[in-house]
Scaffold this motif. Structure first.
Motif, PDB file in Angstrom:
ATOM      1  N   GLN A 291      26.899  45.305  28.902  1.00 14.69           N
ATOM      2  CA  GLN A 291      26.033  44.739  29.922  1.00 14.69           C
ATOM      3  C   GLN A 291      26.255  45.523  31.215  1.00 14.69           C
ATOM      4  O   GLN A 291      27.233  45.301  31.934  1.00 14.69           O
ATOM      5  CB  GLN A 291      26.339  43.255  30.151  1.00 14.69           C
ATOM      6  N   PRO A 292      25.373  46.478  31.495  1.00 13.80           N
ATOM      7  CA  PRO A 292      25.582  47.338  32.670  1.00 13.80           C
ATOM      8  C   PRO A 292      25.544  46.554  33.977  1.00 13.80           C
ATOM      9  O   PRO A 292      24.859  45.535  34.093  1.00 13.80           O
ATOM     10  CB  PRO A 292      24.423  48.339  32.585  1.00 13.80           C
ATOM     11  N   MET A 293      26.312  47.026  34.952  1.00 13.68           N
ATOM     12  CA  MET A 293      26.369  46.429  36.286  1.00 13.68           C
ATOM     13  C   MET A 293      25.716  47.381  37.280  1.00 13.68           C
ATOM     14  O   MET A 293      25.844  48.601  37.169  1.00 13.68           O
ATOM     15  CB  MET A 293      27.822  46.150  36.690  1.00 13.68           C
ATOM     16  N   GLU A 294      25.028  46.813  38.248  1.00 10.76           N
ATOM     17  CA  GLU A 294      24.373  47.617  39.270  1.00 10.76           C
ATOM     18  C   GLU A 294      25.411  48.289  40.168  1.00 10.76           C
ATOM     19  O   GLU A 294      26.438  47.695  40.506  1.00 10.76           O
ATOM     20  CB  GLU A 294      23.440  46.753  40.118  1.00 10.76           C
ATOM     21  N   PHE A 295      25.113  49.525  40.566  1.00  9.93           N
ATOM     22  CA  PHE A 295      26.056  50.273  41.398  1.00  9.93           C
ATOM     23  C   PHE A 295      26.313  49.564  42.723  1.00  9.93           C
ATOM     24  O   PHE A 295      27.463  49.461  43.174  1.00  9.93           O
ATOM     25  CB  PHE A 295      25.518  51.683  41.661  1.00  9.93           C
ATOM     26  N   ASP A 296      25.254  49.074  43.377  1.00 16.31           N
ATOM     27  CA  ASP A 296      25.420  48.413  44.682  1.00 16.31           C
ATOM     28  C   ASP A 296      26.304  47.182  44.554  1.00 16.31           C
ATOM     29  O   ASP A 296      27.128  46.896  45.450  1.00 16.31           O
ATOM     30  CB  ASP A 296      24.061  48.027  45.251  1.00 16.31           C
ATOM     31  N   MET A 299      29.854  48.466  44.207  1.00 22.93           N
ATOM     32  CA  MET A 299      30.359  49.025  45.462  1.00 22.93           C
ATOM     33  C   MET A 299      30.677  47.926  46.449  1.00 22.93           C
ATOM     34  O   MET A 299      31.705  47.976  47.156  1.00 22.93           O
ATOM     35  CB  MET A 299      29.314  49.984  46.043  1.00 22.93           C
ATOM     36  N   SER A 300      29.822  46.926  46.527  1.00 20.72           N
ATOM     37  CA  SER A 300      30.068  45.810  47.436  1.00 20.72           C
ATOM     38  C   SER A 300      31.353  45.074  47.059  1.00 20.72           C
ATOM     39  O   SER A 300      32.157  44.720  47.933  1.00 20.72           O
ATOM     40  CB  SER A 300      28.878  44.850  47.398  1.00 20.72           C
ATOM     41  N   ALA A 301      31.576  44.879  45.757  1.00 17.00           N
ATOM     42  CA  ALA A 301      32.799  44.208  45.306  1.00 17.00           C
ATOM     43  C   ALA A 301      34.024  45.048  45.635  1.00 17.00           C
ATOM     44  O   ALA A 301      35.067  44.518  46.037  1.00 17.00           O
ATOM     45  CB  ALA A 301      32.722  43.945  43.808  1.00 17.00           C
ATOM     46  N   ALA A 302      33.915  46.374  45.485  1.00 17.61           N
ATOM     47  CA  ALA A 302      35.053  47.253  45.760  1.00 17.61           C
ATOM     48  C   ALA A 302      35.445  47.199  47.229  1.00 17.61           C
ATOM     49  O   ALA A 302      36.634  47.095  47.571  1.00 17.61           O
ATOM     50  CB  ALA A 302      34.717  48.684  45.354  1.00 17.61           C
ATOM     51  N   LEU A 303      34.452  47.249  48.131  1.00 19.21           N
ATOM     52  CA  LEU A 303      34.755  47.245  49.562  1.00 19.21           C
ATOM     53  C   LEU A 303      35.267  45.885  50.022  1.00 19.21           C
ATOM     54  O   LEU A 303      35.876  45.776  51.088  1.00 19.21           O
ATOM     55  CB  LEU A 303      33.508  47.631  50.362  1.00 19.21           C
ATOM     56  N   GLU A 304      35.021  44.873  49.232  1.00 17.26           N
ATOM     57  CA  GLU A 304      35.514  43.546  49.572  1.00 17.26           C
ATOM     58  C   GLU A 304      36.891  43.269  48.975  1.00 17.26           C
ATOM     59  O   GLU A 304      37.709  42.562  49.570  1.00 17.26           O
ATOM     60  CB  GLU A 304      34.526  42.486  49.075  1.00 17.26           C
ATOM     61  N   GLN A 305      37.182  43.866  47.805  1.00 16.93           N
ATOM     62  CA  GLN A 305      38.370  43.485  47.038  1.00 16.93           C
ATOM     63  C   GLN A 305      39.461  44.536  47.000  1.00 16.93           C
ATOM     64  O   GLN A 305      40.633  44.185  46.818  1.00 16.93           O
ATOM     65  CB  GLN A 305      37.966  43.140  45.589  1.00 16.93           C
ATOM     66  N   ARG A 306      39.120  45.809  47.134  1.00 23.57           N
ATOM     67  CA  ARG A 306      40.147  46.838  46.937  1.00 23.57           C
ATOM     68  C   ARG A 306      41.179  46.806  48.050  1.00 23.57           C
ATOM     69  O   ARG A 306      40.855  46.975  49.239  1.00 23.57           O
ATOM     70  CB  ARG A 306      39.508  48.223  46.834  1.00 23.57           C
ATOM     71  N   ILE A 429      33.529  54.492  40.681  1.00 19.80           N
ATOM     72  CA  ILE A 429      32.600  53.511  40.118  1.00 19.80           C
ATOM     73  C   ILE A 429      31.566  54.209  39.231  1.00 19.80           C
ATOM     74  O   ILE A 429      31.288  53.773  38.103  1.00 19.80           O
ATOM     75  CB  ILE A 429      31.915  52.709  41.238  1.00 19.80           C
ATOM     76  N   LYS A 430      31.012  55.305  39.732  1.00 20.59           N
ATOM     77  CA  LYS A 430      30.019  56.036  38.942  1.00 20.59           C
ATOM     78  C   LYS A 430      30.624  56.557  37.638  1.00 20.59           C
ATOM     79  O   LYS A 430      29.993  56.468  36.575  1.00 20.59           O
ATOM     80  CB  LYS A 430      29.458  57.200  39.765  1.00 20.59           C
ATOM     81  N   ASN A 431      31.832  57.100  37.707  1.00 24.10           N
ATOM     82  CA  ASN A 431      32.473  57.608  36.492  1.00 24.10           C
ATOM     83  C   ASN A 431      32.750  56.484  35.502  1.00 24.10           C
ATOM     84  O   ASN A 431      32.594  56.655  34.286  1.00 24.10           O
ATOM     85  CB  ASN A 431      33.768  58.327  36.843  1.00 24.10           C
ATOM     86  N   GLY A 432      33.185  55.333  36.009  1.00 17.80           N
ATOM     87  CA  GLY A 432      33.405  54.199  35.127  1.00 17.80           C
ATOM     88  C   GLY A 432      32.126  53.763  34.445  1.00 17.80           C
ATOM     89  O   GLY A 432      32.110  53.456  33.244  1.00 17.80           O
ATOM     90  N   GLN A 433      31.012  53.738  35.207  1.00 17.11           N
ATOM     91  CA  GLN A 433      29.729  53.360  34.619  1.00 17.11           C
ATOM     92  C   GLN A 433      29.272  54.386  33.587  1.00 17.11           C
ATOM     93  O   GLN A 433      28.767  54.020  32.512  1.00 17.11           O
ATOM     94  CB  GLN A 433      28.680  53.211  35.726  1.00 17.11           C
ATOM     95  N   VAL A 434      29.468  55.678  33.908  1.00 20.24           N
ATOM     96  CA  VAL A 434      29.080  56.728  32.957  1.00 20.24           C
ATOM     97  C   VAL A 434      29.905  56.628  31.686  1.00 20.24           C
ATOM     98  O   VAL A 434      29.371  56.703  30.563  1.00 20.24           O
ATOM     99  CB  VAL A 434      29.236  58.117  33.605  1.00 20.24           C
ATOM    100  N   ASN A 435      31.212  56.468  31.840  1.00 19.35           N
ATOM    101  CA  ASN A 435      32.067  56.379  30.659  1.00 19.35           C
ATOM    102  C   ASN A 435      31.701  55.177  29.793  1.00 19.35           C
ATOM    103  O   ASN A 435      31.720  55.261  28.559  1.00 19.35           O
ATOM    104  CB  ASN A 435      33.538  56.290  31.078  1.00 19.35           C
ATOM    105  N   ASN A 504      38.861  48.654  37.713  1.00 21.55           N
ATOM    106  CA  ASN A 504      39.913  49.147  38.599  1.00 21.55           C
ATOM    107  C   ASN A 504      39.303  49.695  39.884  1.00 21.55           C
ATOM    108  O   ASN A 504      39.826  49.469  40.980  1.00 21.55           O
ATOM    109  CB  ASN A 504      40.726  50.236  37.898  1.00 21.55           C
ATOM    110  N   ALA A 505      38.194  50.421  39.753  1.00 23.10           N
ATOM    111  CA  ALA A 505      37.522  50.949  40.939  1.00 23.10           C
ATOM    112  C   ALA A 505      37.007  49.830  41.826  1.00 23.10           C
ATOM    113  O   ALA A 505      36.950  49.965  43.054  1.00 23.10           O
ATOM    114  CB  ALA A 505      36.362  51.855  40.523  1.00 23.10           C
ATOM    115  N   MET A 506      36.658  48.697  41.232  1.00 21.09           N
ATOM    116  CA  MET A 506      36.188  47.542  41.998  1.00 21.09           C
ATOM    117  C   MET A 506      37.345  46.702  42.525  1.00 21.09           C
ATOM    118  O   MET A 506      37.137  45.768  43.300  1.00 21.09           O
ATOM    119  CB  MET A 506      35.294  46.667  41.121  1.00 21.09           C
TER     120      MET A 506
END
Length: 531
Positions: A291-296, A299-306, A429-435, A504-506
Motif C-alpha cells: 500500500q504505497p504512501m504519498e511522498f508529502d 515527508m511531513s511525518a519525518a519533519l514532525e517525528q525525526r 524517503i524516496k529510496n525507501g519508496q522505490v525499494n 526509519n526515514a520517517m
C-alpha cells in the motif's frame, strides 16, 4: 578411462552426500525471537543506547552549573592589625604612632539575570591608638553597606545574561533527541539484521529442499539403473548435483550463523553471562499487500517525528541566542552604580574633660560600649551614599564586530546544514519508496516464475518416469526452480527492508510497532526546566 572417471566422481559424490552433509536439525535449538521483541531487548540492553541515555543527565549538570551563577553567595573575613611607627608629631606619646585594629566582615552577594550585581555587607571594627586627639579609645565602628551595579546597555537584560544557560537547556533537550535518534539508528540496524537473518534462514531451508530434490532424483535413477533402464551416468549426474548442493547448504548455514551473530551483537546477549550468546532464529518473512504512501505525507511525518531533525532545529535556535548576545556586545558599557552605607560609632572616653564657655562639661555623644555602635548605626544618622555612571567603549570595537560577523556566518552554516539534512531525509524517503515498489514488482514476477518453474519441473519429472528425458534436464529444471524460489525470497526480504528504510526515514519505526522508548516512559522527566 571415461568410465573410471565417472566411477571416481560417483564415489566422491557419494562420500560428500553421506559424510559431509550438514545436519538440518541444528536450527531447532535456536531461540526464535520476534522483531518486536528484538527491538524491545535492544532498547533495554544495547550498550550504545544505554551510554547515550546518560548524555542528557550529563548535559543537565551544565545547566545546574550555569544556573548556579545566579545563586546568592555568603562571604566573610576576620582580621587583626597592629602598627608601631616612629613619629615626630607632638600629638602622639612616646615618639611613636601606635594603633591596633581587630575587625570582621560578613555579607551576601548575588548576580541577577538582569545583570544587576548586588552585595550587602556588615562590618564591625575595634580600634585604638595613642593619638592625644582621639576622644574614644578603644572605639567601635559598625557599617551596613549596600552596593548595586546595573548595566544599562551592554550586558543588560535577562536574555543577554542567560545566554549560555538557555543554550545549555536547549542542549539537554538536544541530548534527549540524540538519545532518541540513536535508538532510531540502532533499531533500523536491528530490523535490517532481523530481515537478513530471516532471508538467510529461508535460503538455508530452500537449500535443504534443493538437496531433497536431488536425493529424489538419485533414488529414482538408482532404481532404474538396478533395473537396467538407465546408464550409470544418470546416477552419477544426480549424485554430483547433490554434492554441489551440500556445499550450498554449508554456505547457507554459514550465512545464517553470521546473521545470527550480527543480531546478537546488537541485542548484547553476550553481556548477560560469560557463556556464548544463544543462537537466534527469526520468524519467516511475512509480506503484506503493498500500500504505497504519498511522498508529502511521509515527508511531513519525518519533519514532525525525526529526532535528528528536531535536534538540528534546536542547534539552529542556539545560533539565534548567540546572535542576540553578539549584537548586545556592540553597545558601550554603561553601568549605573550606587552605594548606601549606614555607620555607627561608640567607644570609651579618655583624656581630660572638656568644658564649654559656660563651664559645662562636654560629653561625647558616641561614648558607650561595643553594642552601642549598632544602635547608632540603626538610627541612620551616620550615612554615606553614592550614585554614578561608569562608561567604557573600546575605540573601533573591532572584537565585538568580529564576533558578531562570526555568529552571523555560523548561523548561515547551520541553516545550510539544516537544508542539507532536509534534502537527505527526502532522498531516504524516496529510496525507501522505490525499494518498496520495485521489490513488490519483483515479488509478483518471482511468484509467477516460481509457479511456471514448478509446473515445468513436474512435467519433466513425469517425462523422466516415462523415459522421455534424462537426469541432466531434470537437474537444470530443479536449479531453475530453486533459483526462482531464492529470487522470491530475496524480493520479499528487499520489500521488508525497503519498508524498514521508509519508516526509519520517517522516524516511525518504534511507533509502527507500538514500542515506547525512555522518553515516553519518563526516563528524563525533570531534566528540562519549565522556564
Amino acid at each position: 578411462m571415461y568410465l573410471s572417471r565417472l566411477t571416481l566422481i560417483a564415489i566422491l559424490s557419494s562420500a560428500a552426500l553421506h559424510g559431509w552433509a550438514q545436519p538440518d536439525d541444528w536450527l531447532d535449538q535456536a531461540r526464535v525471537i520476534t522483531l518486536r521483541d528484538a527491538l524491545v531487548i535492544c532498547i533495554e540492553q544495547n550498550l550504545n543506547i544505554r551510554a547515550e541515555a546518560l548524555e542528557p543527565v550529563i548535559q543537565r549538570q551544565d545547566v545546574e552549573i550555569l544556573d548556579a551563577d545566579f545563586d546568592p553567595a555568603l562571604f566573610g573575613s576576620l582580621y587583626a592589625n597592629e602598627d608601631n611607627t616612629p613619629s615626630s608629631s607632638s600629638l602622639t606619646a612616646g615618639g611613636f604612632n601606635q594603633s591596633e585594629r581587630q575587625g570582621a566582615r560578613a555579607g551576601v552577594r548575588q548576580t541577577f539575570e538582569t545583570g544587576l550585581e548586588a552585595d550587602l555587607s556588615f562590618d564591625t571594627l575595634r580600634s585604638q591608638n595613642n593619638s592625644r586627639v582621639q576622644g574614644l579609645s578603644p572605639q567601635y565602628q559598625s557599617y551596613l553597606t549596600l552596593n548595586l551595579t546595573q548595566p544599562i546597555l551592554k550586558g543588560f537584560g535577562a536574555n543577554i545574561n542567560t545566554t549560555q544557560l538557555r543554550i545549555a537547556r536547549n542542549d539537554v533537550q538536544a541530548a534527549i533527541f540524540a538519545y532518541q535518534d540513536r535508538i532510531r539508528q540502532i533499531a533500523y540496524q536491528v530490523e535490517r539484521s532481523y530481515y537478513q537473518l530471516s532471508e538467510a534462514i529461508e535460503v538455508y531451508h530452500q537449500r535443504i529442499e534443493s538437496k531433497k530434490l536431488a536425493q529424489i532424483l538419485i533414488d529414482g535413477n538408482r532404481q532404474k539403473f538396478d533395473a537396467g533402464l538407465v546408464p550409470i551416468s544418470e546416477v552419477q549426474q544426480a549424485e554430483s548435483a547433490a554434492a554441489a548442493r551440500d556445499e550450498q547448504i554449508v554456505l547457507a548455514r554459514q550465512n545464517v550463523e553470521i546473521a545470527s551473530n550480527r543480531l546478537n551483537d546488537l541485542l548484547e546477549f553476550r553481556n548477560q553471562n560469560r557463556q556464548a550468546a544463544p543462537m537466534l532464529a527469526s520468524e519467516p518473512l511475512q509480506v503484506t499487500p503493498y500500500q504505497p504512501m504519498e511522498f508529502d505525507e511521509c515527508m511531513s511525518a519525518a519533519l514532525e517525528q525525526r529526532p535528528d531533525w528536531q535536534e538540528q532545529q534546536l542547534n539552529f535556535q542556539n545560533w539565534d541566542i548567540r546572535l542576540e548576545y553578539s549584537r548586545n556586545q556592540l553597545y558601550p558599557s554603561l553601568d549605573l552604580e550606587s552605594t548606601l552605607t549606614l555607620n555607627g560609632l561608640s567607644g570609651v572616653l579618655r583624656g581630660a574633660s572638656i568644658f564649654d564657655e559656660n563651664g559645662d562639661q562636654l560629653r561625647n555623644p558616641h561614648a558607650g560600649g561595643y553594642f552601642d555602635s549598632y544602635g547608632n548605626m540603626v538610627e541612620g544618622e551616620g550615612y554615606t551614599w553614592y550614585v554614578g555612571l561608569r562608561v567604557e567603549f573600546p575605540l573601533g570595537n573591532r572584537a565585538a564586530r568580529a564576533r558578531l560577523r562570526m555568529s552571523e556566518e555560523q548561523k548561515k552554516q547551520a541553516l545550510l546544514e539544516l537544508q542539507r539534512m532536509q534534502g537527505s531525509i527526502e532522498t531516504e524517503i524516496k529510496n525507501g519508496q522505490v525499494n518498496q515498489s520495485r521489490s513488490w514488482e519483483r515479488i509478483l514476477a518471482a511468484e509467477r516464475f516460481v509457479h511456471l518453474a514448478q509446473t515445468t519441473l513436474d512435467q519433466e519429472m513425469q517425462k523422466l518416469q516415462e523415459g522421455a528425458t534424462d537426469a541432466f534436464h531434470v537437474l537444470d529444471l530443479q536449479d531453475d526452480l530453486v533459483d526462482a524460489r531464492l529470487r522470491l525470497i530475496s524480493a520479499r526480504a528487499d520489500f521488508l527492508l525497503g519498508e524498514a528504510e521508509l519508516f526509519n526515514a520517517m522516524g516511525a519505526t518504534m511507533k509502527r510497532l507500538n514500542i515506547y522508548t525512555g522518553v515516553e516512559r519518563g526516563l528524563f522527566s525533570g531534566l528540562i526546566s519549565s522556564e
